[in-house]
Scaffold this active site. Sequence first.
Site, PDB file in Angstrom:
ATOM      1  N   LYS A  36       0.837  -1.207   0.000  1.00 10.35           N
ATOM      2  CA  LYS A  36       0.000   0.000   0.000  1.00 10.35           C
ATOM      3  C   LYS A  36       0.874   1.259   0.000  1.00 10.35           C
ATOM      4  O   LYS A  36       0.579   2.227  -0.711  1.00 10.35           O
ATOM      5  CB  LYS A  36      -0.938  -0.022   1.217  1.00 10.35           C
ATOM      6  CG  LYS A  36      -2.020  -1.080   1.072  1.00 10.35           C
ATOM      7  CD  LYS A  36      -2.776  -1.382   2.359  1.00 10.35           C
ATOM      8  CE  LYS A  36      -3.703  -2.570   2.132  1.00 10.35           C
ATOM      9  NZ  LYS A  36      -4.427  -2.993   3.329  1.00 10.35           N
ATOM     10  N   GLN A  80      -4.767  -1.515   9.371  1.00 13.48           N
ATOM     11  CA  GLN A  80      -4.548  -2.844   8.792  1.00 13.48           C
ATOM     12  C   GLN A  80      -5.110  -3.911   9.735  1.00 13.48           C
ATOM     13  O   GLN A  80      -4.780  -3.944  10.919  1.00 13.48           O
ATOM     14  CB  GLN A  80      -3.037  -3.056   8.571  1.00 13.48           C
ATOM     15  CG  GLN A  80      -2.694  -4.346   7.865  1.00 13.48           C
ATOM     16  CD  GLN A  80      -3.220  -4.393   6.431  1.00 13.48           C
ATOM     17  OE1 GLN A  80      -3.140  -3.427   5.685  1.00 13.48           O
ATOM     18  NE2 GLN A  80      -3.786  -5.535   6.055  1.00 13.48           N
ATOM     19  N   ASP A 103     -11.024   2.404   3.554  1.00 14.22           N
ATOM     20  CA  ASP A 103     -11.336   0.989   3.362  1.00 14.22           C
ATOM     21  C   ASP A 103     -12.832   0.777   3.090  1.00 14.22           C
ATOM     22  O   ASP A 103     -13.239  -0.269   2.600  1.00 14.22           O
ATOM     23  CB  ASP A 103     -10.952   0.189   4.621  1.00 14.22           C
ATOM     24  CG  ASP A 103      -9.687  -0.645   4.415  1.00 14.22           C
ATOM     25  OD1 ASP A 103      -9.335  -0.903   3.253  1.00 14.22           O
ATOM     26  OD2 ASP A 103      -9.065  -1.027   5.431  1.00 14.22           O
TER      27      ASP A 103
END
Length: 286
Positions: A36, A80, A103
Amino acid sequence: MQQQVDSMAAEYGRTPSLVVIQVGNDPASTIYVRNKMRAAEFCHIRSQHLSLPDSITEQELCAHISRLNDNNDIDGILVQLPLPAHINEDTIIRSINAEKDVDGFHPDNAACLWLHQPLQTNHKASIYDPVPDYGCTIACTPKGILSMLASTGVELDGKRAVVIGRSPIVGKPMAKLLLDRQCTVTIAHSHTADLPAVCREADILIAAVGKPKLITKDCVKPGAIVIDVGISRLPDGTLSGDVDFEACKDIASFISPVPGGVGPMTVTMLMQNTIDCYKRRLNGKH
Ligand code: NAD
């Protein structure tokens, strides 16, 4: 995407920015976070990796997120997953400002997707192709899959779609996106009777389970589009998808590999979501 970011930064005097929070040192998470960060750098998005110890409390983690929520220079916050067992993931996801939830896991974003309503009432939908502009953040994996489906050039309207898996981050949002694209959608799951028969009805088959080679050639209708979301690490260290690629590749009209299919698209959509959050936050101020 680089040019888009550069021209927005020049026009608005600020570069889109993303913070990725990692708690602990899980090796798989470290790889995902690294990918990422590299993608952000490639796209000229300003990014920060906030690495926090396993011992951090839920309250301390929420305090970090609250600080980032309040920082006007931050557009996207990603935590995460998975988190250590002593931290409640739902609490952490809820603590992220929904407008910075790149997200798309926050309940406000999930609700906006299902209701097809924007997060901000003053949102002016732009014509997005291939993923419609919902005015909220759509989870990266299903959003990326919709993009992959569009790239096949196959008309989705009226097609039979089977999504295997009903998680809130892949299966359910995927089913809603396909429904909005006028597909007739079935969600299969761990209690589905005769999974192969259900799968064989699919013009579009999406496997998001996490069981290596669950989908055999007996599950694929000739000419179907097969998208493999699953990622499992086998005892020999290699990665496997949910689909037996070799057995199914000559039956399907399109099939995505693992690794190299849905994974990179997911990271690409994270970058797009960061840019979209930046744009929506600008719109909110003007
Ligand atoms: P999850 O564990 O939350 O959900 C798995 C789903 O599979 C459940 O809904 C369950 O009902 C269903 N299932 C389990 N056994 C089944 C069976 N025998 N038959 C039919 N359905 C069954 O997982 P998730 O978070 O949705 O992820 C699914 C897979 O996709 C995992 O392998 C994950 O690593 C992978 N994944 C990949 C990406 C990517 O970017 N490539 C992103 C997210 C998830």
